[in-house]
Design an enzyme around this catalytic site. Structure first.
Site, PDB file in Angstrom:
ATOM      1  CG  ASP A  60       6.240  -5.548  -4.982  1.00 38.27           C
ATOM      2  OD1 ASP A  60       6.758  -5.491  -6.155  1.00 38.27           O
ATOM      3  OD2 ASP A  60       6.118  -4.461  -4.235  1.00 38.27           O
ATOM      4  CD  GLU A 238      10.377   0.026  -2.703  1.00 36.04           C
ATOM      5  OE1 GLU A 238       9.708   0.794  -3.273  1.00 36.04           O
ATOM      6  OE2 GLU A 238      10.931  -1.086  -3.601  1.00 36.04           O
TER       7      GLU A 238
HETATM    8  C1  FRU Z   1       7.871  -2.622  -4.316  1.00 36.03           C
HETATM    9  C2  FRU Z   1       6.935  -1.373  -4.556  1.00 36.03           C
HETATM   10  C3  FRU Z   1       6.310  -1.353  -3.199  1.00 36.03           C
HETATM   11  C4  FRU Z   1       5.175  -0.577  -3.374  1.00 36.03           C
HETATM   12  C5  FRU Z   1       4.610  -1.346  -4.945  1.00 36.03           C
HETATM   13  C6  FRU Z   1       4.007  -0.625  -5.659  1.00 36.03           C
HETATM   14  O1  FRU Z   1       8.485  -3.149  -5.838  1.00 36.03           O
HETATM   15  O2  FRU Z   1       7.592  -0.121  -5.023  1.00 36.03           O
HETATM   16  O3  FRU Z   1       7.098  -0.829  -2.346  1.00 36.03           O
HETATM   17  O4  FRU Z   1       4.189  -0.856  -2.437  1.00 36.03           O
HETATM   18  O5  FRU Z   1       6.023  -1.704  -5.576  1.00 36.03           O
HETATM   19  O6  FRU Z   1       3.638  -1.118  -6.967  1.00 36.03           O
END
Ligand code: FRU
Length: 522
Positions: A60, A238
């Site tokens: 992300d 998320e």
């Molecule tokens: C989304 C996610 C988020 C988390 C991150 C961990 O892709 O699962 O929810 O904070 O990646 O790397």
């Protein structure tokens, strides 16, 4: 950064040796060219104008914020492997959202946990007491030991860290966590904004199948104020985002709640969705049954906006992670994994009673356009080659097409190995599509080689598609950004040919269609 430093180090040594061993009139520029044309960012499947890490795992985008002429892009990063692991916030900056400079990792994991996704703000009024214009990162700690012990659900909590040197170094706040876990297993990805109308900070985070909102005067003390979710939803939410946006061509302001969803996206797997509503200082007031998708491709996840951006109030810059958790960890790039989408400008439009977002590439992408080749306006009733010269794995293709006379408009991008991606519009079903079934390498996941579709609900007698092709991705912006599809593809050699394939009838290419070369940014 290390690689860049190494590159310049090699360049300097090369120039010194070269200038000593040649006549004074030796063409020094050539030596520079030789080094500039090195293998940096030239690996197989390496996108040439998308952001990707020099090496290892990325997911992300995080902490996106604008400060003093720089757009910051932090991102989920694991520096020791090409698969997901202990998360850090890596860092890059850009003056134009197109050219990026890698900077050292900004936030490292510590005894409280891995550094999961989150956001950053500029504290103009020093509400937190860390300093005027401090850059404050708000992120989730993921306590891996806590998770592994399996004894409780409280291993994700929110924390802050501040930077007084434009994001180059961060100091973690000693009072962390600022939002302890209330007993919710998935409790993460805080996005903070300054709520001008109510003079308060607002934080939205994802709590399993919904969003929870908090407010604060100082980024340290937070009060939970409301929740928003879909009744009966069983999908994991998320990376939420929340922002006000002026409706295009009107004075009306609406609020957009973005949320990424970990399964059952429009074409399977992970995808980014949004709701349009209002914000009363405590609650997001929106219709939970009106969930819309930001992108119908499979590869635009965790997309969020830049805070503090200088853009007009009806245009919000955003970027997403160009991958899908279904296969992100096994895609065939060997030294690094994944890229971001190109940065996009999001705008909100009202048609009838419906508000929808449109996404277009940021205007600054035009800087990359090299030679443009006009496609002659013509009606095609049989397959025709449109271009062989201007494509070399990367290009911008602008297509304007008349819908009369055909029922399926299809284009084929291919290479000499017989690998191809199809894209186009199916008139009968009113669906845009990208078909990557035969796009190239796909044996790494049974969920990859598929045709993806986007159903449209508007009427038009002409269609417009702008397609950005890079070495491992296709981004289609149809009808001024009303329908967007982002798909990664892995042709083992770059696509070099574009053909039009009409079926049952003829397809008319209209004036204004062209193919443009796009320069790389690395
Ligand atoms: C989304 C996610 C988020 C988390 C991150 C961990 O892709 O699962 O929810 O904070 O990646 O790397």
């Amino acid at each position: 950064m290390k690689l860049i430093e190494y590159r310049y180090y090699v360049l300097i040594i090369f120039i010194i040796i070269f200038s000593q061993s040649c006549e004074p009139s030796a063409p020094k520029m050539e030596s520079v060219d030789t080094v500039e044309n090195s293998d940096y960012y030239k690996e197989q499947y390496r996108n040439q104008y998308h952001f990707s890490p020099e090496a290892n795992w990325m997911n992300d985008p995080n902490g996106m914020v604008f400060l003093d002429g720089e757009y910051h892009l932090f991102y989920q990063y694991y520096p020791d492997s090409t698969v997901w692991g202990p998360m850090h916030w890596a860092h890059a900056v850009s003056e134009d959202l197109v050219h990026w400079e890698h900077l050292p990792i900004a936030i490292y994991p510590d005894s409280l946990g891995y550094i999961f996704s989150g956001s950053a703000v500029i504290d103009h009024d020093n509400t937190a007491g860390f300093g005027h214009d401090a850059m404050i990162a708000i992120y989730t700690y993921h306590d891996i030991e806590g998770e592994r012990s399996g004894t409780s659900n409280t291993f994700q909590y929110q924390a802050i860290a501040y930077s007084l040197d434009k994001g180059r170094t961060f100091t973690k706040y000693e009072g962390n966590p600022v939002i302890p876990n209330p007993g919710i297993k998935d409790f993460r990805d805080p996005k903070v904004i300054w709520d001008e109308g109510n003079s308060q900070w607002v934080l939205v985070l994802a709590a399993y199948d919904k969003a929870i909102f908090y407010t604060s005067p100082d980024l340290k003390a937070w009060t939970m104020v409301s929740e928003f979710g879909i009744e009966g939803d069983t999908r994991l939410w998320e990376c939420p985002d929340l922002f006000p946006i002026k409706v295009k061509d009107s004075k009306e302001i609406k609020w957009v709640l973005v949320t990424s969803i970990q399964k059952e996206g429009p074409n399977g797997g992970t995808a980014t969705s949004y709701f349009v509503g209002d914000w009363d200082g405590k609650k997001f007031i929106g219709d939970a049954s009106q969930q819309q998708w930001l992108d119908y491709g499979t590869d635009n996840y965790a997309a969020v906006s830049w805070a503090n951006s200088p853009s007009p109030s009806d245009e919000i810059p955003m970027i997403g992670w160009m991958s899908n958790w279904q296969y992100a960890q096994v895609v065939p790039s060997e030294e690094w994994r994944s890229a971001m989408t190109i940065a996009r400008t999001i705008s909100l439009h009202k048609e009838g009673d419906k508000y929808s977002l449109r996404s277009m590439p940021v205007e600054q992408m035009d800087k990359l356009v090299g030679k443009s080749y006009a496609i002659s306006p013509k009606a095609y009733s049989t397959t025709g080659v449109i271009s062989k010269e201007s494509l070399n794995g990367q290009a911008r293709i602008d297509l304007k097409l008349s819908l009369s006379g055909a029922n399926n408009i299809m284009f084929k991008l291919s290479n000499d190995k017989g690998e191809f991606t199809l894209f186009g519009y199916d008139i009968d079903s009113k669906q845009y599509f990208i078909d990557r079934t035969k796009a190239g390498k796909s044996d790494f996941s049974s969920e990859f080689a598929m045709k993806h579709t986007a159903q449209i609900d508007y009427v038009s007698s002409e269609i417009e598609m702008i397609v950005y092709l890079d070495h491992a991705s296709i981004e289609m912006f149809a009808d001024q950004g009303r329908t967007v599809m982002t798909d990664v593809v892995f042709p083992t050699e770059p696509y070099t040919k574009l053909e039009i394939i009409p079926s049952e009838g003829s397809v008319e290419i209209l004036k204004g269609s062209n193919i443009s070369e796009l320069k790389g940014v690395w």
